[in-house]
Design an enzyme around this catalytic site. Structure first.
Site, PDB file in Angstrom:
ATOM      1  CE  LYS A  30     -37.691-122.789  -5.782  1.00  0.00           C
ATOM      2  NZ  LYS A  30     -37.303-124.111  -5.339  1.00  0.00           N
ATOM      3  CE  LYS A  37     -33.423-123.120 -11.858  1.00  0.00           C
ATOM      4  NZ  LYS A  37     -33.113-124.016 -10.789  1.00  0.00           N
ATOM      5  CE  LYS A  58     -43.924-129.260 -16.485  1.00  0.00           C
ATOM      6  NZ  LYS A  58     -43.797-130.687 -16.658  1.00  0.00           N
TER       7      LYS A  58
HETATM    8  P1  TYM Z   1     -34.817-129.697  -9.423  1.00  0.00           P
HETATM    9  O1  TYM Z   1     -36.013-130.550  -9.300  1.00  0.00           O
HETATM   10  O2  TYM Z   1     -35.012-128.240  -9.683  1.00  0.00           O
HETATM   11  O3  TYM Z   1     -33.885-130.257 -10.569  1.00  0.00           O
HETATM   12  C1  TYM Z   1     -33.446-131.608 -10.613  1.00  0.00           C
HETATM   13  C2  TYM Z   1     -32.034-131.667 -11.180  1.00  0.00           C
HETATM   14  O4  TYM Z   1     -32.004-131.044 -12.462  1.00  0.00           O
HETATM   15  C3  TYM Z   1     -31.034-129.998 -12.459  1.00  0.00           C
HETATM   16  N1  TYM Z   1     -31.540-128.896 -13.264  1.00  0.00           N
HETATM   17  C4  TYM Z   1     -30.795-128.183 -14.098  1.00  0.00           C
HETATM   18  N2  TYM Z   1     -29.501-128.298 -14.441  1.00  0.00           N
HETATM   19  C5  TYM Z   1     -29.025-127.417 -15.337  1.00  0.00           C
HETATM   20  N3  TYM Z   1     -29.783-126.440 -15.903  1.00  0.00           N
HETATM   21  C6  TYM Z   1     -31.093-126.304 -15.600  1.00  0.00           C
HETATM   22  N4  TYM Z   1     -31.828-125.371 -16.182  1.00  0.00           N
HETATM   23  C7  TYM Z   1     -31.653-127.201 -14.648  1.00  0.00           C
HETATM   24  N5  TYM Z   1     -32.886-127.337 -14.107  1.00  0.00           N
HETATM   25  C8  TYM Z   1     -32.803-128.383 -13.251  1.00  0.00           C
HETATM   26  C9  TYM Z   1     -30.892-129.586 -10.997  1.00  0.00           C
HETATM   27  O5  TYM Z   1     -29.637-128.977 -10.741  1.00  0.00           O
HETATM   28  C10 TYM Z   1     -31.040-130.886 -10.292  1.00  0.00           C
HETATM   29  O6  TYM Z   1     -29.808-131.586 -10.229  1.00  0.00           O
HETATM   30  N6  TYM Z   1     -33.383-129.004  -4.671  1.00  0.00           N
HETATM   31  C11 TYM Z   1     -33.352-129.914  -5.782  1.00  0.00           C
HETATM   32  C12 TYM Z   1     -33.953-131.282  -5.480  1.00  0.00           C
HETATM   33  C13 TYM Z   1     -33.337-131.990  -4.323  1.00  0.00           C
HETATM   34  C14 TYM Z   1     -32.057-132.612  -4.300  1.00  0.00           C
HETATM   35  C15 TYM Z   1     -31.962-133.221  -3.022  1.00  0.00           C
HETATM   36  C16 TYM Z   1     -31.024-132.695  -5.213  1.00  0.00           C
HETATM   37  C17 TYM Z   1     -33.926-132.219  -3.125  1.00  0.00           C
HETATM   38  N7  TYM Z   1     -33.110-132.969  -2.337  1.00  0.00           N
HETATM   39  C18 TYM Z   1     -30.811-133.900  -2.662  1.00  0.00           C
HETATM   40  C19 TYM Z   1     -29.876-133.403  -4.839  1.00  0.00           C
HETATM   41  C20 TYM Z   1     -29.787-133.984  -3.571  1.00  0.00           C
HETATM   42  C21 TYM Z   1     -34.170-129.337  -6.924  1.00  0.00           C
HETATM   43  O7  TYM Z   1     -35.043-128.526  -6.719  1.00  0.00           O
HETATM   44  O8  TYM Z   1     -33.880-129.876  -8.145  1.00  0.00           O
END
Ligand code: TYM
Length: 328
Positions: A114, A193, A196
């Protein structure tokens, strides 16, 4: 509180959720909601780094809430809320700065990826996993169901819990990561991966013609140039997606038709699009109902925040006391 084990997980308010979110995370959240006490958070404070329009963020939070309810997370059974509505998250994150080495933050793959996108890197990009650790540890989560891309952040969360406990006494629970069975869902470009920000997604609330418009762009086996060339399902992202969303009974035929050039890639993608359209159909129907009453969506989020705050406030009382900020 019940004696059920506790789940916490979060998602950024990227607007409507996509297939990667669903297969990597949400599907498990819904499956687990009866067996665990679940806390699911729309992490808006994680999403303010860099340029954005405030009104746009509000819409993205709303659309993500609709997505969560539409896939079947039930506010009667799980606590679903917005991070900034519970101020304990940022308070605990600040305190975790005291036990988190900068080197550990700099090692995070997501930080490296990032930060490369900014000319001037906001410090929140570096400190991001500290807030994520606070999200989780506030609720004494036993289990954190996430996609494979979040594994490193979960390891750091455990490290922060251990360091804080070593310094201030055993209180914070080290959570286990529960990684979605789909692994890392690749985007339709087959290169990165599904995300969005990369524009390689299929939205879970997309109309059937939008699903097809997206899926028909999907990259397949690059060696299959002509219709008569045999394909290699093991290297084809479309086939990987079939295995996750198409009826298992149809998979051997899809594999066979690809290897023997019996079916072209476009027809194979059409079958994939139809599987996705069927999978998403109930979500779209529920989303239509939810969108018709936005005030109720915001009210449900507010009730969720009240429930979350009750737990988070207890944790913070204990944390402040153990850190010497209030009389014991
Ligand atoms: P985020 O918003 O990117 O994604 C939310 C959830 O979706 C999963 N995910 C994916 N899994 C497999 N393949 C993909 N291409 C894919 N894209 C998204 C992510 O693994 C996630 O489980 N940092 C985290 C948000 C967060 C969080 C937390 C998660 C903030 N605090 C505490 C768990 C616990 C994030 O950016 O997820």
């Amino acid at each position: 509180m019940t004696d059920k084990k506790i789940i916490f997980s979060g998602v950024q308010p990227s607007g409507e959720a996509h297939l990667g979110n669903y297969l990597g995370a949400f599907r498990q959240w819904v499956d687990l909601q009866d067996d665990y006490e679940g806390f699911y958070c729309i992490v808006d404070e994680h999403a303010v780094m860099g340029e954005y329009e405030p009104t746009d963020l509000q819409h993205r939070i709303f659309d993500m809430a609709v997505s969560l309810y539409a896939v079947g997370l039930d506010p009667e059974r799980s606590v679903i809320f917005v991070q900034s509505h519970v101020s304990e998250h940022t308070e605990l994150a600040w305190l975790f700065n005291a036990v988190t080495p900068v080197g550990a933050l700099e090692r995070m793959t997501q930080y490296k990826d990032k930060s490369a996108r900014y000319e001037s890197v906001p410090s929140g990009i570096l400190n991001y996993p500290i807030l994520q650790a606070a999200d989780i540890l506030l609720y004494h989560a036993d289990v954190v169901p996430v996609g494979e891309d979040q594994q490193q952040h979960l390891e750091l969360t455990r490290e922060i819990a251990r360091k804080w406990n070593a310094r201030f006494g055993d209180y914070l629970k080290e959570p286990e990561a529960l990684i979605g069975t789909g692994g890392r869902i690749m985007g339709l470009d087959g290169k990165a991966k599904m995300s969005k920000s990369l524009g390689n997604t299929v939205g879970i609330l997309a109309e059937p013609d939008e699903v097809w418009a997206q899926v028909r762009t999907a990259v397949t086996d690059p060696q299959r140039v002509k219709l008569t060339d045999p394909g290699r399902p093991e290297v084809c992202n479309v086939f990987s997606l079939h295995k996750l969303v198409t009826d298992a009974a149809k998979i051997p035929d899809i594999d066979h038709q690809c290897r023997t050039a019996g079916r072209g890639c476009i027809d194979c993608k059409r079958i994939l699009a139809d599987s996705i359209i069927e999978l998403f159909r109930p979500f779209r129907e529920r989303a239509d109902v939810l969108r018709a009453d936005p005030a109720e969506v915001w009210a449900a989020l507010s009730r969720g925040a009240d429930q979350a705050r009750a737990v988070a406030a207890d944790t913070m009382r204990e944390v402040r006391s153990r850190m010497g900020m209030t009389p014991t």
